[in-house]
Design an enzyme around this catalytic site. Structure first.
Site, PDB file in Angstrom:
ATOM      1  N   ASP A  32      -5.525   9.381  14.230  1.00 21.44           N
ATOM      2  CA  ASP A  32      -5.818   9.345  12.867  1.00 21.44           C
ATOM      3  C   ASP A  32      -6.666   7.943  12.199  1.00 21.44           C
ATOM      4  OD1 ASP A  32      -5.802  10.066  10.104  1.00 21.44           O
ATOM      5  OD2 ASP A  32      -3.889   9.009   9.528  1.00 21.44           O
TER       6      ASP A  32
ATOM      7  N   PHE B 271      -9.533   3.875   6.725  1.00 25.10           N
ATOM      8  CA  PHE B 271      -8.468   3.493   5.914  1.00 25.10           C
ATOM      9  C   PHE B 271      -7.237   3.043   6.857  1.00 25.10           C
ATOM     10  CE2 PHE B 271     -10.619   6.528   3.148  1.00 25.10           C
ATOM     11  CZ  PHE B 271     -10.338   5.842   1.808  1.00 25.10           C
TER      12      PHE B 271
ATOM     13  N   GLY C 196       0.766  -1.263   0.059  1.00 23.49           N
ATOM     14  CA  GLY C 196      -0.087  -0.161   0.191  1.00 23.49           C
ATOM     15  C   GLY C 196       0.853   1.212  -0.143  1.00 23.49           C
TER      16      GLY C 196
END
Ligand SMILES: Nc1ncnc2c1ncn2[C@@H]1O[C@H](COP(=O)(O)OP(=O)(O)OP(=O)(O)O)[C@@H](O)[C@H]1O
Ligand SMILES: [Mg+2]
Length: 297
Positions: free
Chosen positions: A231, A235, A104
């Site tokens: 965060d 995702f 990724g």
């Protein structure tokens, strides 16, 4: 662009003397942007002939930037040179033995799979800040201060160290966070979960269960680990086909004692609630959840 892949390939062709020259240059770069030849010689402790021979070799391999504009010739590592040194150390320590395919691309890192001698598969995260995102650079500017000539190396090394320290700390809670395996310079190696980000699932079997799992884990990490993710979102949570999850990407985390911790915590919870609310119609009350974090802490 595929620096690290090239570095991994070239690592096999390098002699230990080549590595030592690169490390000598790296050492000199703490003081100045370019390391003059005499300092490379000093740090490597090689005779001048060997120094020049090795310099020429590693320069041809593509690990260096040469500067001849001043009154003495100097060299600095480019990012592939830096990648190479980090990979070399991880291989030496037998943390890893092979680099695998790209898993990724994040905002400020690339993540590859890798393998050790026993064929365990791990995720290898390599920090590349300064490439696209300036958000975090601002945060680190005060730390870099005057040493602006080494800002990229320094920021990325610092980021890796920071995330690794957090992983180490929260791993002791035995939750679904990646087990830290090793780190060097701007690279961290951690547990890998074969799956994909929650965001990329069209549907999941039991969204309520997954949501509760995430919230419960965040609560334990907050209460026992004194850490807020910072965060959190669809995702940064990997899930596999069996519904196992892994909460990743801990760079932005902060201690729960931080003055902004509760604001950030609320934002994290809201992100998750919004996602499960709009995609799966799950009821999720941010304030109520927040209370269970703050209460009896
Ligand atoms: N431990 C892991 N196991 C499996 N895949 C991973 C793992 N860590 C990262 N990945 C993959 O790499 C991607 C990027 O990783 P990550 O979210 O940690 O970096 P990032 O988004 O660049 O970080 P930041 O938010 O700090 O910019 C992930 O979205 C995921 O696809
Ligand atoms: Mg991410």
């Amino acid at each position: 662009m595929w620096n690290i892949v090239e570095a991994a390939r070239l690592l096999k062709n390098l002699d230990k003397e080549d590595i030592r020259i690169l490390m000598a240059i790296e050492q000199g770069m703490k003081k100045s942007e370019f390391t003059p030849i005499k300092n490379i010689r000093f740090f490597s402790r090689y005779p001048i002939e060997e120094t020049l021979y090795r310099l020429n070799r590693v320069h041809k391999f593509g690990f260096l930037i040469r500067n001849s504009s001043g009154n003495e010739i100097g060299y600095k590592l480019n990012s592939m040179g830096y990648d190479l040194l980090a990979l070399h150390s991880l291989v030496e320590k037998e943390t890893i033995s092979q680099l695998g395919p790209l898993l990724g691309k994040g905002k400020e890192s690339d993540v590859y799979s890798c393998m050790d001698n026993d064929e365990n598969i791990y995720a290898l995260k390599i920090y590349r800040m300064g490439r696209t995102s300036f958000k975090n650079i601002k945060r680190y500017r005060n730390i870099i201060g005057e040493r602006s000539h080494m800002s990229w190396l320094y920021v990325n090394r610092l980021a890796a160290k920071r995330e690794y320290e957090t992983l180490k700390k929260i791993y002791t809670l035995d939750l679904n966070t990646p087990k830290p395996i090793g780190h060097n310079r701007h690279i961290i190696v951690m547990e890998y979960l074969r799956g994909k980000e929650l965001a990329y699932y069209k549907d999941i079997d039991d969204p309520v269960y997954i949501l509760n799992e995430i919230i419960e884990q965040m609560r334990e990490i907050y209460k026992k680990g004194n850490v807020v993710h910072g965060d959190l979102g669809e995702f940064n949570i990997i899930a596999d086909e069996d519904g196992k999850i892994l909460i990743i990407d801990w760079l932005q985390s902060l201690p729960s004692s931080h003055p902004n911790a509760n604001i950030i915590l609320k934002r994290d919870i809201k992100n998750i609630c919004d996602y499960f609310g709009s995609k799966y119609n799950v009821e999720c009350d941010v304030e109520k959840i927040l209370e269970t974090f703050i209460k009896e802490n």
